[in-house]
Design a protein around this motif. Sequence first.
Motif, mmCIF file in Angstrom:
data_model
loop_
_atom_site.group_PDB
_atom_site.id
_atom_site.type_symbol
_atom_site.label_atom_id
_atom_site.label_comp_id
_atom_site.label_asym_id
_atom_site.label_seq_id
_atom_site.Cartn_x
_atom_site.Cartn_y
_atom_site.Cartn_z
ATOM 1 N N ALA A 81 172.589 -16.400 39.366
ATOM 2 C CA ALA A 81 171.072 -16.789 38.955
ATOM 3 C C ALA A 81 170.272 -15.720 38.190
ATOM 4 C CB ALA A 81 170.813 -15.792 40.787
ATOM 5 N N SER A 82 171.099 -14.482 37.409
ATOM 6 C CA SER A 82 170.461 -13.577 36.991
ATOM 7 C C SER A 82 170.644 -14.466 35.309
ATOM 8 C CB SER A 82 170.877 -12.537 36.684
ATOM 9 O OG SER A 82 172.076 -12.025 36.643
ATOM 10 N N GLU A 83 171.384 -15.391 35.022
ATOM 11 C CA GLU A 83 171.912 -15.521 33.914
ATOM 12 C C GLU A 83 170.916 -16.637 33.893
ATOM 13 O OE1 GLU A 83 175.734 -18.452 32.099
ATOM 14 O OE2 GLU A 83 175.522 -17.518 34.070
ATOM 15 N N VAL A 91 164.376 -19.612 26.678
ATOM 16 C CA VAL A 91 164.772 -20.570 25.890
ATOM 17 C C VAL A 91 162.994 -20.919 25.793
ATOM 18 C CG1 VAL A 91 164.301 -23.686 26.237
ATOM 19 C CG2 VAL A 91 166.081 -22.311 27.017
ATOM 20 N N ARG A 92 162.434 -20.119 26.570
ATOM 21 C CA ARG A 92 160.391 -19.910 26.685
ATOM 22 C C ARG A 92 160.200 -19.121 25.147
ATOM 23 N NH1 ARG A 92 156.786 -16.672 26.913
ATOM 24 N NH2 ARG A 92 158.298 -14.969 26.764
ATOM 25 N N ARG A 93 160.954 -18.061 24.967
ATOM 26 C CA ARG A 93 160.819 -17.355 23.714
ATOM 27 C C ARG A 93 161.193 -18.359 22.649
ATOM 28 N NH1 ARG A 93 163.024 -12.871 26.816
ATOM 29 N NH2 ARG A 93 165.367 -13.331 25.467
ATOM 30 N N PRO A 102 169.766 -19.273 22.646
ATOM 31 C CA PRO A 102 170.867 -18.990 23.225
ATOM 32 C C PRO A 102 172.099 -19.130 22.306
ATOM 33 C CG PRO A 102 170.143 -20.835 24.809
ATOM 34 C CD PRO A 102 169.465 -20.923 23.708
ATOM 35 N N GLN A 103 173.269 -18.224 22.808
ATOM 36 C CA GLN A 103 174.498 -18.163 22.609
ATOM 37 C C GLN A 103 175.121 -18.420 23.430
ATOM 38 O OE1 GLN A 103 174.739 -17.379 19.317
ATOM 39 N NE2 GLN A 103 172.715 -17.465 19.642
ATOM 40 N N GLY A 104 176.990 -19.013 23.432
ATOM 41 C CA GLY A 104 177.636 -18.453 24.068
ATOM 42 C C GLY A 104 177.822 -20.470 24.610
ATOM 43 N N TRP A 106 175.878 -21.663 26.260
ATOM 44 C CA TRP A 106 174.007 -22.286 26.274
ATOM 45 C C TRP A 106 174.181 -22.336 24.591
ATOM 46 C CZ3 TRP A 106 172.563 -24.151 30.392
ATOM 47 C CH2 TRP A 106 173.435 -23.811 31.882
ATOM 48 N N ALA A 107 174.441 -22.643 23.618
ATOM 49 C CA ALA A 107 174.294 -22.555 22.743
ATOM 50 C C ALA A 107 173.760 -24.138 21.848
ATOM 51 C CB ALA A 107 175.535 -22.624 21.076
ATOM 52 N N ASP A 108 174.110 -24.995 22.637
ATOM 53 C CA ASP A 108 173.479 -26.602 22.328
ATOM 54 C C ASP A 108 171.834 -26.378 22.247
ATOM 55 O OD1 ASP A 108 176.058 -27.939 21.666
ATOM 56 O OD2 ASP A 108 176.238 -28.870 23.899
ATOM 57 N N ILE A 109 171.105 -25.515 22.414
ATOM 58 C CA ILE A 109 169.877 -25.855 23.153
ATOM 59 C C ILE A 109 169.192 -24.762 22.154
ATOM 60 C CG2 ILE A 109 167.877 -24.008 24.227
ATOM 61 C CD1 ILE A 109 169.970 -23.857 26.815
ATOM 62 N N ALA A 110 170.084 -24.560 21.116
ATOM 63 C CA ALA A 110 169.990 -24.346 20.238
ATOM 64 C C ALA A 110 169.139 -26.087 19.035
ATOM 65 C CB ALA A 110 170.883 -23.991 18.767
ATOM 66 N N LEU A 111 169.492 -26.910 19.865
ATOM 67 C CA LEU A 111 169.801 -28.254 18.898
ATOM 68 C C LEU A 111 168.297 -28.870 19.363
ATOM 69 C CD1 LEU A 111 172.518 -30.670 20.087
ATOM 70 C CD2 LEU A 111 171.951 -30.296 17.965
ATOM 71 N N LEU A 112 167.672 -27.841 20.732
ATOM 72 C CA LEU A 112 166.264 -27.821 21.355
ATOM 73 C C LEU A 112 165.385 -27.115 20.461
ATOM 74 C CD1 LEU A 112 166.689 -27.640 24.426
ATOM 75 C CD2 LEU A 112 166.080 -30.518 23.386
#
Length: 151
Positions: A81-83, A91-93, A102-104, A106-112
């Motif tokens: 939950a905290s993660e 992501v909002r920031r 984000p890293q690790g 969740w690094a694919d979020i960098a595509l966004l």
Amino acid sequence: MLNDIYNKRIIELAGNIPRLGRLAAPDASATAHSKLCGSTVKIDLTMDGPVVTDFAHDVKACALGQASSSIMARHVVGSTASELRDLRETVRRMLKENGSPPQGKWADIALLEPVRDYKARHASTMLTFDAVVDAIGQIEAKAKEAAPAQG
């Protein structure tokens, strides 16, 4: 340019979304909707304590909402939950304050990341993150209500 946000990898993610559908007996369900573009994401979540044990979603969104939902579905099971709350804030920031992606896992979020230049696309990109955090809050509230009854 708008083509920057609809790149090949975003389209691949949007076209290959895992965990589509609904769970038979979720601990909580949540819906997030963007009034601006009409995108909607409905999620079902089960948890064991603070850890997500199952996830499914119904995604009626643009390619960006689909891509972010696809990334969520690939990594949400086993997350805490905290993660996931931290992830939504990161992501909002990233979108609104030029924060780092984000890293690790969740690094694919960098595509966004290019979406930050298109404010009208922020809401659809955030839908899955908002819905997951909403469902976590529901599950935690139910657990708090049940705790005094057990004690």
